[in-house]
Design an enzyme around this catalytic site. Structure first.
Site, mmCIF file in Angstrom:
data_model
loop_
_atom_site.group_PDB
_atom_site.id
_atom_site.type_symbol
_atom_site.label_atom_id
_atom_site.label_comp_id
_atom_site.label_asym_id
_atom_site.label_seq_id
_atom_site.Cartn_x
_atom_site.Cartn_y
_atom_site.Cartn_z
ATOM 1 N N ASP A 80 0.867 -1.181 0.000
ATOM 2 C CA ASP A 80 0.000 0.000 0.000
ATOM 3 C C ASP A 80 0.903 1.229 0.000
ATOM 4 O OD1 ASP A 80 -2.313 1.590 0.153
ATOM 5 O OD2 ASP A 80 -2.575 1.328 2.311
ATOM 6 N N HIS A 81 0.295 2.389 -0.165
ATOM 7 C CA HIS A 81 0.997 3.651 0.039
ATOM 8 C C HIS A 81 0.485 4.287 1.327
ATOM 9 C CE1 HIS A 81 1.611 3.877 -4.574
ATOM 10 N NE2 HIS A 81 2.729 3.488 -3.996
ATOM 11 N N TYR A 133 -5.080 4.559 0.376
ATOM 12 C CA TYR A 133 -6.099 3.677 -0.228
ATOM 13 C C TYR A 133 -5.594 3.032 -1.516
ATOM 14 C CZ TYR A 133 -9.143 6.221 3.025
ATOM 15 O OH TYR A 133 -9.694 6.787 4.153
ATOM 16 N N HIS A 134 -4.380 2.475 -1.455
ATOM 17 C CA HIS A 134 -3.804 1.821 -2.630
ATOM 18 C C HIS A 134 -3.378 0.379 -2.346
ATOM 19 C CE1 HIS A 134 -2.544 6.114 -4.110
ATOM 20 N NE2 HIS A 134 -3.832 5.879 -4.268
ATOM 21 N N PRO A 135 -4.244 -0.458 -1.750
ATOM 22 C CA PRO A 135 -3.826 -1.850 -1.509
ATOM 23 C C PRO A 135 -3.613 -2.581 -2.833
ATOM 24 C CG PRO A 135 -6.158 -1.614 -1.056
ATOM 25 C CD PRO A 135 -5.635 -0.231 -1.320
#
Length: 568
Positions: free
Chosen positions: A302-303, A476-478
């Site tokens: 993620d980020h 919100y980058h899984p």
């Protein structure tokens, strides 16, 4: 329920990838597709999902958001952290921040160095980015003009803070770029957004499904929660799903393939529930093992990001738009004219930099926002302000997703293991200090007030680390939890086909081997466009011949206009 229970393809998940596949596969005459979506329709009259500036609203509540939570994150003060995922036609493209960022060319060239992924180089992927896109100022070597995804560029006359923040980044010694998705990602510049020409969110439901749903060969079932994939031996033959609150399992059969597009949280969860995953996890839950595949749910990435917030000394921020008495006029202009504050996600400037020469391509991303507020719409600062979102791009930390039961309604156990490596801490310290240097440049002199957050007393490594532990949030980058590749932890091959099984693919952000440099919606759509051609047996689009920037031995930063010393 549905009159027909056999289809050529069954697609699980109507998100950024699933809708792309549904639209492309049904372009072929006679090909039948069942598209299953656990959420509801993307109601076009619901301003929460359709107005770009309202992007914080769909994250609140559970109509459009699965609202997962992590296990206590061990390096983040044991916080249970948000893990929002889109629910409804459009998936996370229905609730995301609409930043259209493709990633760095070197991300894809890095993938292509892995055995079996040779055709994922940047020049192989670029034609598919172009195929998906219609950019409002027209096509060029990097951008498309005929694709389903509407992309809007920032226009003259937008908020002066955007321009001041980009100028400040350049004055701090970093490059300028006119297109973060063009020849050179590295640097500061305007940021495109997935918004239609009349100011509506350009989700994949709008872009792809509006055209595809006119076809009788596409069946869409909403409120359809996938229980599991059905197998005969090692071949996927269908899907069992529940509709609404019913406990009756409906079965549909796939003549050709089952295409799993649930995203980086749901796809490994559905695979594990279906008997595909690490045998020891499945055995504990009495799930019959169809195929022991240890990488399912591993390699989760993620980020992480945080905000630096400043007071604004001129009344030019969006602070007044947070006041209820100003919102009817903003809403009316957006609804009737498709213009004004409501028509933008307000992330119209940003940048990518290298925090040191140790990185071959940018490792830090910026989003600039002309108001001081939390991403989910909470804790708005009660004065004019602005903020920079800053986060690292390719953390070495790895997490995992695991099912907790056979019940499809039970949420999985999610652990990102954020900030598990010393590199993470160094990148965030550097990121915060570099942001402060950017914010002190002359371009922001007319606007910059006091530092609201973290606050000028937060200076030492220890103080910065404590701030990150307490306040960093997911971007919100899984991704990457069913990675492509050939090693023993890979889940799919370079065409998304699950290792050891037949007629089953995973096509979504979970198959990325390593997370890309930037937001994930555009890369996810590209991945689906590319694999759609594989599924259809079509020749891949010809490789691009466009040039792209490689930093090589160029310095990460030049001399700043104004030197800033850091207090220790």
């Amino acid at each position: 329920m549905t009159t027909q229970s056999e289809y050529d393809y069954i697609i699980i998940g109507a998100g950024s990838a699933g809708n792309t596949l549904a639209a492309r596969l049904t372009e072929d005459a006679g090909v039948t597709v069942l598209l299953l979506e656990a959420g509801g329709p993307d109601y076009r009259l619901d301003f929460r999902t359709q107005m770009p500036a309202a992007l914080a609203f769909p994250l609140q509540g559970r109509r459009y958001n699965w609202a997962y939570e992590t296990e206590p994150e061990p390096h983040m003060n044991n916080r249970r952290m948000e893990c929002g995922r889109g629910k409804g036609l459009g998936g996370s493209s229905l609730i995301n921040g609409m930043c259209y960022i493709r990633g760095n060319a070197m991300d894809y060239d890095g993938w292509a160095k892995e055995p079996g992924l040779e055709d994922w180089s940047y020049l192989d992927c670029l034609p598919y980015f172009r195929k998906a896109e219609t950019r409002d100022i027209g096509p060029n070597d990097y951008h498309g003009g005929e694709g389903p995804v509407s992309v809007t560029t920032p226009k003259a006359g937008n908020n002066p803070l955007f321009h001041a923040m980009v100028e400040a980044g350049v004055q701090a010694g970093f490059p300028r770029t006119d297109d973060l998705n063009g020849y050179q990602q590295e640097g500061f510049g305007p940021m495109d957004r997935t918004v239609t020409p009349n100011g509506r969110r350009a989700s994949t439901a709008r872009g792809y499904l509006d055209e595809a749903k006119k076809r009788s060969t596409l069946t869409i079932v909403t409120h359809a929660l996938t229980d599991r994939i059905l197998f005969e031996g090692k071949r996927a033959v269908g899907v069992a799903y529940l509709v609404g609150d019913s406990d009756t399992r409906i079965q549909a059969r796939a003549r050709k393939e089952v295409l799993l597009c649930g995203g980086a949280i749901a796809s490994p969860q559905i695979l594990q529930r279906s008997g595909v995953g690490p045998a020891e996890v499945l055995n504990k839950l009495d799930i019959p093992v169809v195929h022991d595949l240890p990488g399912v749910g591993q390699n989760l990435q993620d980020h992480l990001e945080m905000y630096l917030q400043y007071a604004c000394t001129q009344p030019v921020s969006l602070y007044p738009s947070l006041k209820w008495w100003n919102q009817p006029a903003i809403g009316a202009e957006w609804m009737f004219l498709g213009t004004g504050i409501g028509a933008s996600n307000q992330f119209e400037a940003g940048g990518f930099i290298r925090s040191s020469e140790a990185f071959e391509w940018p490792n830090i991303q910026y989003h600039f926002l002309p108001v001081a507020i939390n991403y989910n719409g909470t804790k708005g600062v009660q004065e004019h302000g602005f903020q920079a979102h800053v986060g690292s791009m390719r953390s070495p930390s790895r997490g995992r997703v695991q099912v907790k039961s056979k019940d499809p309604r039970e949420y999985p156990s999610i652990l990102f293991n954020y900030m598990a490596s010393e590199q993470d801490w160094q990148e965030f310290r550097d990121g915060i200090r570099l942001t402060r240097e950017i914010m002190q440049q002359p371009a922001l002199d007319p606007y910059r007030g006091r530092e609201i957050s973290p606050g000028i007393d937060v200076q030492s490594d220890e103080a910065l680390d404590q701030f990150v532990r307490e306040h960093a949030e997911t971007a919100y980058h899984p991704s990457c939890s069913c990675k492509m590749g050939t090693d023993e932890m890979a889940v799919v091959d370079g065409q998304g086909r699950v290792h050891g099984l037949q007629s089953l693919r995973v096509v979504d952000a979970s198959i990325m081997p390593i997370i890309t440099t930037g937001n994930l919606n555009a890369p996810t759509i590209m991945i689906a466009e590319k694999i759609a051609d594989k599924i259809r047996g079509r020749q891949p689009l010809p490789r691009s011949t466009a040039d792209y920037f490689v930093a090589g031995d160029k310095p990460a930063r030049g001399k700043p206009l104004r030197e800033i010393s850091h207090q220790a």
